[in-house]
Design an enzyme around this catalytic site. Structure first.
Site, PDB file in Angstrom:
ATOM      1  N   ARG A  56     -24.074  36.173  -2.059  1.00  0.00           N
ATOM      2  CA  ARG A  56     -23.912  34.716  -1.994  1.00  0.00           C
ATOM      3  C   ARG A  56     -24.028  34.183  -3.411  1.00  0.00           C
ATOM      4  O   ARG A  56     -24.972  34.514  -4.130  1.00  0.00           O
ATOM      5  CB  ARG A  56     -25.006  34.135  -1.091  1.00  0.00           C
ATOM      6  CG  ARG A  56     -25.067  32.626  -1.034  1.00  0.00           C
ATOM      7  CD  ARG A  56     -23.900  32.087  -0.216  1.00  0.00           C
ATOM      8  NE  ARG A  56     -24.082  30.700   0.146  1.00  0.00           N
ATOM      9  CZ  ARG A  56     -23.983  29.672  -0.663  1.00  0.00           C
ATOM     10  NH1 ARG A  56     -23.719  29.851  -1.937  1.00  0.00           N
ATOM     11  NH2 ARG A  56     -24.141  28.446  -0.215  1.00  0.00           N
ATOM     12  N   GLU A 115     -17.338  25.172   4.874  1.00  0.00           N
ATOM     13  CA  GLU A 115     -17.426  26.294   5.816  1.00  0.00           C
ATOM     14  C   GLU A 115     -16.062  26.694   6.381  1.00  0.00           C
ATOM     15  O   GLU A 115     -15.211  25.853   6.647  1.00  0.00           O
ATOM     16  CB  GLU A 115     -18.358  25.947   6.973  1.00  0.00           C
ATOM     17  CG  GLU A 115     -19.795  25.672   6.566  1.00  0.00           C
ATOM     18  CD  GLU A 115     -20.493  26.848   5.927  1.00  0.00           C
ATOM     19  OE1 GLU A 115     -20.068  28.005   6.117  1.00  0.00           O
ATOM     20  OE2 GLU A 115     -21.487  26.617   5.211  1.00  0.00           O
ATOM     21  N   ARG A 162     -28.915  38.455   1.893  1.00  0.00           N
ATOM     22  CA  ARG A 162     -27.785  38.506   0.963  1.00  0.00           C
ATOM     23  C   ARG A 162     -28.289  38.506  -0.478  1.00  0.00           C
ATOM     24  O   ARG A 162     -29.273  37.838  -0.800  1.00  0.00           O
ATOM     25  CB  ARG A 162     -26.864  37.294   1.159  1.00  0.00           C
ATOM     26  CG  ARG A 162     -26.214  37.234   2.516  1.00  0.00           C
ATOM     27  CD  ARG A 162     -25.386  35.983   2.671  1.00  0.00           C
ATOM     28  NE  ARG A 162     -26.215  34.783   2.582  1.00  0.00           N
ATOM     29  CZ  ARG A 162     -25.783  33.556   2.842  1.00  0.00           C
ATOM     30  NH1 ARG A 162     -24.531  33.351   3.198  1.00  0.00           N
ATOM     31  NH2 ARG A 162     -26.600  32.521   2.738  1.00  0.00           N
TER      32      ARG A 162
END
EC number: 3.1.31.1
Length: 169
Positions: free
Chosen positions: A65, A73, A115
């Site tokens: 990320r 999104e 992440r």
């Protein structure tokens, strides 16, 4: 006596110069490897969306990320595709897929989802900043990762001023 004093001054000056070069890793002491211990280079094997990619780390896929940006999104469960989400995702795919990128970590290397968190460099350009500059991401920072906050926020202000993409209304 004068010759000894002059020689001593030259030796002391040389020691000072070499000490400074050693401490700053410049001159003959410059590292041959990466410029920062918090940086590593990887190949992007897949783009999930505008701000999330998968890189190959020693033969293993690593979900990454980007720090400091939030793109609209496109793949979040139970969330419709947001305006400019597809454009941000396509932009990231076009620029990063199959590319070697340099990852620069900040203070926290993982988020709560596991992440990896990093700034993504494509050559000398920070891709996180590029997303903000193109108006395809909002600047968004979470403690404690603030290293490039001012830089990314400036890129966002530039996009807002030019009414680019998400700032076009």
């Amino acid at each position: 006596m004068k010759k000894i004093t002059t020689g001593l001054i030259i030796v002391v000056a040389a020691i000072i110069v070499l000490s400074i070069q050693f401490m700053t890793e410049s001159g003959p002491f410059k590292s041959a490897g990466l410029s920062n211990a918090n940086e590593q280079t990887y190949k992007v094997i897949r783009v999930i969306d505008g701000d999330t990619i998968i890189v190959d780390k020693d033969g293993k896929q690593q979900n990454l990320r980007m720090i400091g940006v939030d793109t609209p999104e496109t793949v979040k469960p139970n969330t419709p595709v947001q305006p400019y989400g597809k454009e941000a995702s396509d932009f990231t795919k076009r620029h990063l897929t199959n590319q070697k990128v340099r990852l620069e970590y900040d203070k926290q290397e993982k988020d709560r989802y596991g992440r990896t968190l990093a700034y993504v460099w494509l050559g000398k350009e920070m891709f996180n900043e590029k997303l903000a500059k193109e108006g395809l991401a909002r600047a968004k920072f979470y403690r404690p990762n603030y290293k490039y906050q001012e830089r990314i926020e400036q890129a966002q202000k530039q996009a807002q001023k030019l009414k680019k993409n998400i700032w076009s209304n």
